[in-house]
Motif scaffolding. Structure first.
Motif, PDB file in Angstrom:
ATOM      1  N   LEU A   1       0.316   1.753  -7.143  1.00 46.66           N
ATOM      2  CA  LEU A   1      -0.626   0.706  -7.524  1.00 46.66           C
ATOM      3  C   LEU A   1       0.168  -0.493  -8.007  1.00 46.66           C
ATOM      4  O   LEU A   1       1.323  -0.381  -8.414  1.00 46.66           O
ATOM      5  CB  LEU A   1      -1.612   1.197  -8.588  1.00 46.66           C
ATOM      6  CG  LEU A   1      -1.086   1.652  -9.955  1.00 46.66           C
ATOM      7  CD1 LEU A   1      -0.830   0.489 -10.899  1.00 46.66           C
ATOM      8  CD2 LEU A   1      -2.073   2.619 -10.606  1.00 46.66           C
ATOM      9  N   ALA A   2      -0.455  -1.657  -7.927  1.00 48.93           N
ATOM     10  CA  ALA A   2       0.176  -2.893  -8.389  1.00 48.93           C
ATOM     11  C   ALA A   2      -0.735  -3.573  -9.393  1.00 48.93           C
ATOM     12  O   ALA A   2      -1.961  -3.498  -9.303  1.00 48.93           O
ATOM     13  CB  ALA A   2       0.455  -3.828  -7.218  1.00 48.93           C
ATOM     14  N   LEU A   3      -0.106  -4.238 -10.348  1.00 46.31           N
ATOM     15  CA  LEU A   3      -0.830  -4.921 -11.420  1.00 46.31           C
ATOM     16  C   LEU A   3      -0.411  -6.381 -11.442  1.00 46.31           C
ATOM     17  O   LEU A   3       0.777  -6.702 -11.312  1.00 46.31           O
ATOM     18  CB  LEU A   3      -0.475  -4.248 -12.755  1.00 46.31           C
ATOM     19  CG  LEU A   3      -1.319  -4.588 -13.980  1.00 46.31           C
ATOM     20  CD1 LEU A   3      -2.731  -4.019 -13.823  1.00 46.31           C
ATOM     21  CD2 LEU A   3      -0.662  -4.004 -15.233  1.00 46.31           C
TER      22      LEU A   3
ATOM     23  N   ASP B   1     -10.436  -5.723  -2.309  1.00 43.58           N
ATOM     24  CA  ASP B   1     -10.932  -4.374  -2.565  1.00 43.58           C
ATOM     25  C   ASP B   1     -11.116  -3.620  -1.249  1.00 43.58           C
ATOM     26  O   ASP B   1     -12.230  -3.347  -0.805  1.00 43.58           O
ATOM     27  CB  ASP B   1     -12.242  -4.442  -3.345  1.00 43.58           C
ATOM     28  CG  ASP B   1     -12.658  -3.091  -3.909  1.00 43.58           C
ATOM     29  OD1 ASP B   1     -11.923  -2.108  -3.697  1.00 43.58           O
ATOM     30  OD2 ASP B   1     -13.715  -3.024  -4.560  1.00 43.58           O
ATOM     31  N   LEU B   2      -9.998  -3.323  -0.633  1.00 40.43           N
ATOM     32  CA  LEU B   2      -9.991  -2.573   0.627  1.00 40.43           C
ATOM     33  C   LEU B   2      -8.676  -1.806   0.737  1.00 40.43           C
ATOM     34  O   LEU B   2      -7.785  -1.953  -0.109  1.00 40.43           O
ATOM     35  CB  LEU B   2     -10.190  -3.518   1.815  1.00 40.43           C
ATOM     36  CG  LEU B   2      -9.458  -4.859   1.836  1.00 40.43           C
ATOM     37  CD1 LEU B   2      -7.988  -4.717   2.137  1.00 40.43           C
ATOM     38  CD2 LEU B   2     -10.115  -5.798   2.844  1.00 40.43           C
ATOM     39  N   GLU B   3      -8.563  -0.984   1.763  1.00 42.49           N
ATOM     40  CA  GLU B   3      -7.363  -0.162   1.924  1.00 42.49           C
ATOM     41  C   GLU B   3      -6.159  -1.045   2.244  1.00 42.49           C
ATOM     42  O   GLU B   3      -6.130  -1.726   3.264  1.00 42.49           O
ATOM     43  CB  GLU B   3      -7.593   0.866   3.031  1.00 42.49           C
ATOM     44  CG  GLU B   3      -8.697   1.857   2.704  1.00 42.49           C
ATOM     45  CD  GLU B   3      -8.790   2.965   3.741  1.00 42.49           C
ATOM     46  OE1 GLU B   3      -7.822   3.146   4.495  1.00 42.49           O
ATOM     47  OE2 GLU B   3      -9.822   3.652   3.780  1.00 42.49           O
ATOM     48  N   THR B   4      -5.167  -1.003   1.350  1.00 42.26           N
ATOM     49  CA  THR B   4      -3.972  -1.843   1.487  1.00 42.26           C
ATOM     50  C   THR B   4      -2.735  -0.951   1.487  1.00 42.26           C
ATOM     51  O   THR B   4      -2.619  -0.059   0.641  1.00 42.26           O
ATOM     52  CB  THR B   4      -3.877  -2.839   0.309  1.00 42.26           C
ATOM     53  OG1 THR B   4      -5.097  -3.593   0.228  1.00 42.26           O
ATOM     54  CG2 THR B   4      -2.708  -3.803   0.472  1.00 42.26           C
ATOM     55  N   PRO B   5      -1.801  -1.163   2.409  1.00 48.90           N
ATOM     56  CA  PRO B   5      -0.568  -0.372   2.389  1.00 48.90           C
ATOM     57  C   PRO B   5       0.285  -0.679   1.161  1.00 48.90           C
ATOM     58  O   PRO B   5       0.214  -1.788   0.609  1.00 48.90           O
ATOM     59  CB  PRO B   5       0.143  -0.776   3.678  1.00 48.90           C
ATOM     60  CG  PRO B   5      -0.465  -2.071   4.082  1.00 48.90           C
ATOM     61  CD  PRO B   5      -1.863  -2.079   3.560  1.00 48.90           C
ATOM     62  N   GLU B   6       1.071   0.275   0.756  1.00 45.21           N
ATOM     63  CA  GLU B   6       1.909   0.144  -0.447  1.00 45.21           C
ATOM     64  C   GLU B   6       2.715  -1.150  -0.474  1.00 45.21           C
ATOM     65  O   GLU B   6       2.743  -1.856  -1.477  1.00 45.21           O
ATOM     66  CB  GLU B   6       2.894   1.312  -0.530  1.00 45.21           C
ATOM     67  CG  GLU B   6       2.315   2.611  -0.991  1.00 45.21           C
ATOM     68  CD  GLU B   6       3.407   3.667  -1.069  1.00 45.21           C
ATOM     69  OE1 GLU B   6       4.549   3.333  -1.423  1.00 45.21           O
ATOM     70  OE2 GLU B   6       3.105   4.833  -0.774  1.00 45.21           O
ATOM     71  N   HIS B   7       3.396  -1.434   0.639  1.00 45.17           N
ATOM     72  CA  HIS B   7       4.334  -2.556   0.667  1.00 45.17           C
ATOM     73  C   HIS B   7       3.650  -3.920   0.545  1.00 45.17           C
ATOM     74  O   HIS B   7       4.307  -4.920   0.271  1.00 45.17           O
ATOM     75  CB  HIS B   7       5.170  -2.524   1.956  1.00 45.17           C
ATOM     76  CG  HIS B   7       4.364  -2.754   3.210  1.00 45.17           C
ATOM     77  ND1 HIS B   7       4.065  -4.012   3.674  1.00 45.17           N
ATOM     78  CD2 HIS B   7       3.785  -1.872   4.059  1.00 45.17           C
ATOM     79  CE1 HIS B   7       3.335  -3.911   4.778  1.00 45.17           C
ATOM     80  NE2 HIS B   7       3.155  -2.625   5.033  1.00 45.17           N
TER      81      HIS B   7
ATOM     82  N   LEU C   1       0.881  -4.578  -1.518  1.00 43.44           N
ATOM     83  CA  LEU C   1       0.046  -4.692  -2.722  1.00 43.44           C
ATOM     84  C   LEU C   1       0.323  -5.971  -3.511  1.00 43.44           C
ATOM     85  O   LEU C   1      -0.604  -6.741  -3.814  1.00 43.44           O
ATOM     86  CB  LEU C   1       0.259  -3.475  -3.633  1.00 43.44           C
ATOM     87  CG  LEU C   1      -0.231  -2.114  -3.126  1.00 43.44           C
ATOM     88  CD1 LEU C   1       0.158  -1.021  -4.111  1.00 43.44           C
ATOM     89  CD2 LEU C   1      -1.731  -2.122  -2.887  1.00 43.44           C
ATOM     90  N   VAL C   2       1.576  -6.185  -3.873  1.00 47.79           N
ATOM     91  CA  VAL C   2       1.923  -7.355  -4.702  1.00 47.79           C
ATOM     92  C   VAL C   2       1.644  -8.645  -3.941  1.00 47.79           C
ATOM     93  O   VAL C   2       1.086  -9.609  -4.495  1.00 47.79           O
ATOM     94  CB  VAL C   2       3.395  -7.295  -5.162  1.00 47.79           C
ATOM     95  CG1 VAL C   2       3.804  -8.606  -5.843  1.00 47.79           C
ATOM     96  CG2 VAL C   2       3.607  -6.122  -6.118  1.00 47.79           C
ATOM     97  N   GLU C   3       1.993  -8.649  -2.668  1.00 47.62           N
ATOM     98  CA  GLU C   3       1.750  -9.843  -1.845  1.00 47.62           C
ATOM     99  C   GLU C   3       0.252 -10.166  -1.784  1.00 47.62           C
ATOM    100  O   GLU C   3      -0.149 -11.336  -1.834  1.00 47.62           O
ATOM    101  CB  GLU C   3       2.287  -9.613  -0.437  1.00 47.62           C
ATOM    102  CG  GLU C   3       2.201 -10.833   0.466  1.00 47.62           C
ATOM    103  CD  GLU C   3       2.747 -10.548   1.858  1.00 47.62           C
ATOM    104  OE1 GLU C   3       2.446 -11.350   2.764  1.00 47.62           O
ATOM    105  OE2 GLU C   3       3.456  -9.543   2.035  1.00 47.62           O
ATOM    106  N   ALA C   4      -0.578  -9.132  -1.696  1.00 45.32           N
ATOM    107  CA  ALA C   4      -2.030  -9.332  -1.666  1.00 45.32           C
ATOM    108  C   ALA C   4      -2.519  -9.950  -2.977  1.00 45.32           C
ATOM    109  O   ALA C   4      -3.312 -10.901  -2.974  1.00 45.32           O
ATOM    110  CB  ALA C   4      -2.733  -8.006  -1.409  1.00 45.32           C
ATOM    111  N   LEU C   5      -2.041  -9.420  -4.091  1.00 53.30           N
ATOM    112  CA  LEU C   5      -2.436  -9.975  -5.392  1.00 53.30           C
ATOM    113  C   LEU C   5      -1.951 -11.411  -5.555  1.00 53.30           C
ATOM    114  O   LEU C   5      -2.667 -12.267  -6.085  1.00 53.30           O
ATOM    115  CB  LEU C   5      -1.890  -9.090  -6.520  1.00 53.30           C
ATOM    116  CG  LEU C   5      -2.569  -7.730  -6.684  1.00 53.30           C
ATOM    117  CD1 LEU C   5      -1.798  -6.858  -7.667  1.00 53.30           C
ATOM    118  CD2 LEU C   5      -4.017  -7.896  -7.164  1.00 53.30           C
TER     119      LEU C   5
END
Length: 242
Positions: A110-112, A58-64, A66-70
């Protein structure tokens, strides 16, 4: 003007269950719902592990990224659940669903991520769309054309989940979308979606502008329908701000 995510979450144990095995996160960049299974203590632990694993996203994440973070969050949850079972073999079989939405720092994407039978719905311009696909036995029957979606809603095996976070290899579904100002997201456990009809969800999401009031209203409807399960709701609005 930049798009922002504004969210609120609420949860209730329902009218039948002795405890609440659901967990949630409602933040500025991340919203998530987890529904635990596998015995009272273990289900409660599994859902909390999942939410604690993805919460730091739950912090500022660059677009590219997002999925890798999830993906990394789900991998961490899986490892921690596996460790919890190793520490106490009586927890064998515990697991949790997880549905999480991560908003990019620019507001342009956004990523889901999704596994299990909790759900994410997008309410856009008066139309409600279920964005996630249930990992359940009855959904598999629907996909195969064996039963209709209407029959699935009352099928005796509708609670049988085919995939969850249980400390083993899992194949979550990932998707990216472009948000729009005015979008409203509903993430919920099946304690809501199993007992409140989609047309009623649509009506409440459209009528209740206040996020907190909207969440409370949806939980109240689930309780009025018998509250057979824990019910958890996160309402997240995409707003345009300076």
């Amino acid at each position: 003007m930049t798009l922002k995510l504004r969210s609120v979450g609420a949860s209730d144990r329902g009218l039948i269950r002795s405890g609440n095995q659901d967990a949630l996160h409602a933040g500025a960049w991340l919203v998530a719902v987890a529904d635990g299974m596998g015995g009272m203590a273990a289900g409660d632990l599994a859902s909390r592990i999942a939410i604690d694993a993805v919460g730091p996203l739950d912090l500022e994440t660059p677009e590219h990224a997002l999925v890798e973070a999830l993906q990394s969050g789900i991998e961490l949850a899986t490892a921690r659940i596996r460790q919890a079972v190793t520490e106490d073999p009586e927890r064998q079989g515990m697991g949790t669903t997880l549905t999480a939405l991560l908003f990019a720092r620019t507001g342009s994407c956004l990523a889901l991520a999704h596994v299990g039978d909790s759900r994410a719905y997008l309410f856009r311009e008066g139309v409600l769309k279920q964005v996630t696909r249930d990992d359940t036995f009855v959904q598999m029957l629907v996909d195969q054309g064996v039963i209709s979606p209407e029959e699935a809603s009352s099928h005796p095996r509708r609670a049988v989940v085919t995939q969850a976070l249980q400390g083993e290899e899992v194949s979550p579904a990932y998707a990216t979308m472009v948000p729009r100002a005015g979008d409203r997201w509903l993430l919920c456990s099946d304690g809501l979606s199993n007992v409140v009809r989609p047309d009623t969800l649509t009506e409440v999401l459209g009528e209740q502008a206040d996020r907190g009031e909207c969440a409370r209203r949806l939980i109240d409807l689930a309780l009025r329908a018998g509250g057979p399960d824990n019910v958890t709701v996160v309402i997240a609005d995409v707003t345009e701000e300076d």
